[in-house]
Design a protein around this motif. Sequence first.
Motif, PDB file in Angstrom:
ATOM      1  N   HIS A 146       0.858  -1.181   0.000  1.00 28.41           N
ATOM      2  CA  HIS A 146       0.000   0.000   0.000  1.00 28.41           C
ATOM      3  C   HIS A 146       0.895   1.232   0.000  1.00 28.41           C
ATOM      4  O   HIS A 146       1.516   1.569   1.006  1.00 28.41           O
ATOM      5  N   PHE A 147       0.958   1.914  -1.163  1.00 29.74           N
ATOM      6  CA  PHE A 147       1.742   3.133  -1.282  1.00 29.74           C
ATOM      7  C   PHE A 147       0.880   4.343  -0.915  1.00 29.74           C
ATOM      8  O   PHE A 147      -0.287   4.216  -0.584  1.00 29.74           O
ATOM      9  N   LYS A 148       1.473   5.519  -0.998  1.00 28.36           N
ATOM     10  CA  LYS A 148       0.769   6.750  -0.652  1.00 28.36           C
ATOM     11  C   LYS A 148      -0.433   6.988  -1.560  1.00 28.36           C
ATOM     12  O   LYS A 148      -0.435   6.586  -2.730  1.00 28.36           O
ATOM     13  N   ASN A 149      -1.438   7.691  -1.027  1.00 34.02           N
ATOM     14  CA  ASN A 149      -2.581   8.141  -1.826  1.00 34.02           C
ATOM     15  C   ASN A 149      -2.467   9.619  -2.182  1.00 34.02           C
ATOM     16  O   ASN A 149      -3.206  10.113  -3.035  1.00 34.02           O
ATOM     17  N   ASP A 150      -1.567  10.343  -1.513  1.00 33.68           N
ATOM     18  CA  ASP A 150      -1.477  11.791  -1.694  1.00 33.68           C
ATOM     19  C   ASP A 150      -0.080  12.229  -2.141  1.00 33.68           C
ATOM     20  O   ASP A 150       0.331  13.362  -1.914  1.00 33.68           O
ATOM     21  N   GLY A 151       0.649  11.351  -2.746  1.00 31.47           N
ATOM     22  CA  GLY A 151       1.998  11.656  -3.209  1.00 31.47           C
ATOM     23  C   GLY A 151       2.663  10.375  -3.679  1.00 31.47           C
ATOM     24  O   GLY A 151       2.017   9.332  -3.769  1.00 31.47           O
ATOM     25  N   TRP A 152       3.961  10.465  -3.974  1.00 32.49           N
ATOM     26  CA  TRP A 152       4.647   9.300  -4.514  1.00 32.49           C
ATOM     27  C   TRP A 152       5.791   8.874  -3.611  1.00 32.49           C
ATOM     28  O   TRP A 152       6.514   9.707  -3.067  1.00 32.49           O
ATOM     29  N   VAL A 153       5.969   7.582  -3.506  1.00 33.53           N
ATOM     30  CA  VAL A 153       7.149   7.025  -2.856  1.00 33.53           C
ATOM     31  C   VAL A 153       8.246   6.942  -3.905  1.00 33.53           C
ATOM     32  O   VAL A 153       8.071   6.314  -4.956  1.00 33.53           O
ATOM     33  N   ARG A 154       9.368   7.576  -3.648  1.00 34.99           N
ATOM     34  CA  ARG A 154      10.465   7.610  -4.611  1.00 34.99           C
ATOM     35  C   ARG A 154      11.327   6.363  -4.440  1.00 34.99           C
ATOM     36  O   ARG A 154      11.717   6.013  -3.330  1.00 34.99           O
ATOM     37  N   ILE A 155      11.632   5.694  -5.530  1.00 38.41           N
ATOM     38  CA  ILE A 155      12.542   4.553  -5.519  1.00 38.41           C
ATOM     39  C   ILE A 155      13.805   4.945  -6.273  1.00 38.41           C
ATOM     40  O   ILE A 155      13.763   5.215  -7.472  1.00 38.41           O
ATOM     41  N   SER A 156      14.899   4.992  -5.536  1.00 41.51           N
ATOM     42  CA  SER A 156      16.187   5.349  -6.128  1.00 41.51           C
ATOM     43  C   SER A 156      17.138   4.175  -5.959  1.00 41.51           C
ATOM     44  O   SER A 156      17.707   3.962  -4.884  1.00 41.51           O
ATOM     45  N   ALA A 157      17.280   3.395  -7.014  1.00 44.16           N
ATOM     46  CA  ALA A 157      18.157   2.221  -7.017  1.00 44.16           C
ATOM     47  C   ALA A 157      18.766   2.111  -8.408  1.00 44.16           C
ATOM     48  O   ALA A 157      18.341   1.293  -9.225  1.00 44.16           O
ATOM     49  N   PRO A 158      19.768   2.916  -8.710  1.00 41.55           N
ATOM     50  CA  PRO A 158      20.271   3.051 -10.081  1.00 41.55           C
ATOM     51  C   PRO A 158      20.937   1.806 -10.646  1.00 41.55           C
ATOM     52  O   PRO A 158      21.120   1.717 -11.863  1.00 41.55           O
ATOM     53  N   GLY A 162      16.809  -6.019 -12.278  1.00 41.13           N
ATOM     54  CA  GLY A 162      15.496  -6.641 -12.299  1.00 41.13           C
ATOM     55  C   GLY A 162      14.559  -5.911 -11.354  1.00 41.13           C
ATOM     56  O   GLY A 162      14.916  -5.629 -10.205  1.00 41.13           O
ATOM     57  N   PHE A 163      13.358  -5.583 -11.829  1.00 40.78           N
ATOM     58  CA  PHE A 163      12.403  -4.827 -11.018  1.00 40.78           C
ATOM     59  C   PHE A 163      11.002  -5.375 -11.267  1.00 40.78           C
ATOM     60  O   PHE A 163      10.598  -5.574 -12.416  1.00 40.78           O
ATOM     61  N   ARG A 164      10.272  -5.635 -10.176  1.00 41.87           N
ATOM     62  CA  ARG A 164       8.900  -6.121 -10.293  1.00 41.87           C
ATOM     63  C   ARG A 164       8.000  -5.342  -9.351  1.00 41.87           C
ATOM     64  O   ARG A 164       8.278  -5.220  -8.161  1.00 41.87           O
ATOM     65  N   LEU A 165       6.923  -4.821  -9.904  1.00 44.52           N
ATOM     66  CA  LEU A 165       5.906  -4.128  -9.120  1.00 44.52           C
ATOM     67  C   LEU A 165       4.591  -4.843  -9.380  1.00 44.52           C
ATOM     68  O   LEU A 165       3.956  -4.660 -10.407  1.00 44.52           O
ATOM     69  N   ALA A 166       4.202  -5.736  -8.460  1.00 46.62           N
ATOM     70  CA  ALA A 166       2.996  -6.543  -8.613  1.00 46.62           C
ATOM     71  C   ALA A 166       1.801  -5.730  -8.110  1.00 46.62           C
ATOM     72  O   ALA A 166       1.966  -4.597  -7.638  1.00 46.62           O
ATOM     73  N   PRO A 167       0.563  -6.252  -8.198  1.00 45.88           N
ATOM     74  CA  PRO A 167      -0.610  -5.452  -7.815  1.00 45.88           C
ATOM     75  C   PRO A 167      -0.407  -4.720  -6.491  1.00 45.88           C
ATOM     76  O   PRO A 167       0.087  -5.292  -5.517  1.00 45.88           O
ATOM     77  N   PHE A 168      -0.770  -3.430  -6.490  1.00 40.76           N
ATOM     78  CA  PHE A 168      -0.519  -2.603  -5.316  1.00 40.76           C
ATOM     79  C   PHE A 168      -1.686  -1.633  -5.124  1.00 40.76           C
ATOM     80  O   PHE A 168      -2.576  -1.508  -5.966  1.00 40.76           O
ATOM     81  N   TYR A 169      -1.643  -0.922  -4.007  1.00 44.57           N
ATOM     82  CA  TYR A 169      -2.676   0.049  -3.662  1.00 44.57           C
ATOM     83  C   TYR A 169      -2.045   1.445  -3.626  1.00 44.57           C
ATOM     84  O   TYR A 169      -0.882   1.607  -3.280  1.00 44.57           O
ATOM     85  N   GLY A 170      -2.845   2.463  -3.959  1.00 42.92           N
ATOM     86  CA  GLY A 170      -2.352   3.827  -3.912  1.00 42.92           C
ATOM     87  C   GLY A 170      -1.721   4.255  -5.221  1.00 42.92           C
ATOM     88  O   GLY A 170      -1.933   3.669  -6.280  1.00 42.92           O
ATOM     89  N   LEU A 171      -0.905   5.325  -5.146  1.00 51.35           N
ATOM     90  CA  LEU A 171      -0.244   5.873  -6.322  1.00 51.35           C
ATOM     91  C   LEU A 171       1.023   5.079  -6.641  1.00 51.35           C
ATOM     92  O   LEU A 171       1.755   4.668  -5.743  1.00 51.35           O
TER      93      LEU A 171
END
Length: 230
Positions: A146-158, A162-171
């Motif tokens: 469950h991520f934020k509903n009123d903004g974004w969680v920043r992911i900084s991993a340059p 491999g990156f996977r974002l499975a079903p989630f809630y929020g923005l």
Amino acid sequence: RCLRINDMGSWRKSTDVFRNRFINCLLLFRDPGSTLDEVEIEYAQHFEDDHTWISTWIHHALSCQTQVLTVKFPLPVYGPGYLDGPPLVSRYLRRLQVSDVSLKSKFLNFSSCLTLEYLKIEDSNLKTASSILSQSLKHQASKHCHFKNDGWVRISAPNLIGFRLAPFYGLAPLLDSMPSLVAASITLGEMCEEMCYCGNLSCGGCDAQAGNNDYHVALQGLSGATNLKL
């Protein structure tokens, strides 16, 4: 070399205080010169007692040079049940998996985990987090978070490959550039706030109703991927 404390939800005749004391003795009274390769701490039911011990156990496991750490502690939906405290520090941790926990940004700052390459966050609450930071990560997966509903969680991993974002809630999270990315998989899901109410992405009418036209931020950091699955 490997310590697994799991299935604690079946300890029905014991109290939370007893469980805490048992784990404290098992971890904190060990020979301080004895290292651990892998630690798993899993509780099968909601953890209603003082959650501050969880952070103590995690940091103690890292002090034992743990390379693989798994933590699962269903915390109460309401209340201050968050894993916070100082950022994790380890020169040995390679794999970290957390599930059924609520996380704040301090815990998600992995800048001092110099060899961490694999991170999996599952069924967790990141609504009060602002960022996930790591220079060493190679693989990252988030599922049913469950991520934020009123903004974004920043992911900084340059250095992710491999990156996977499975079903989630929020923005959807805001992704920094990932120039080394090879494969990525994104599944928005019905509870994603970037999804139009009619079920289609960016249909126009629903975007206007939702007041949200920024779903593209989830994709910008993936533009250099060799293989991309949506």
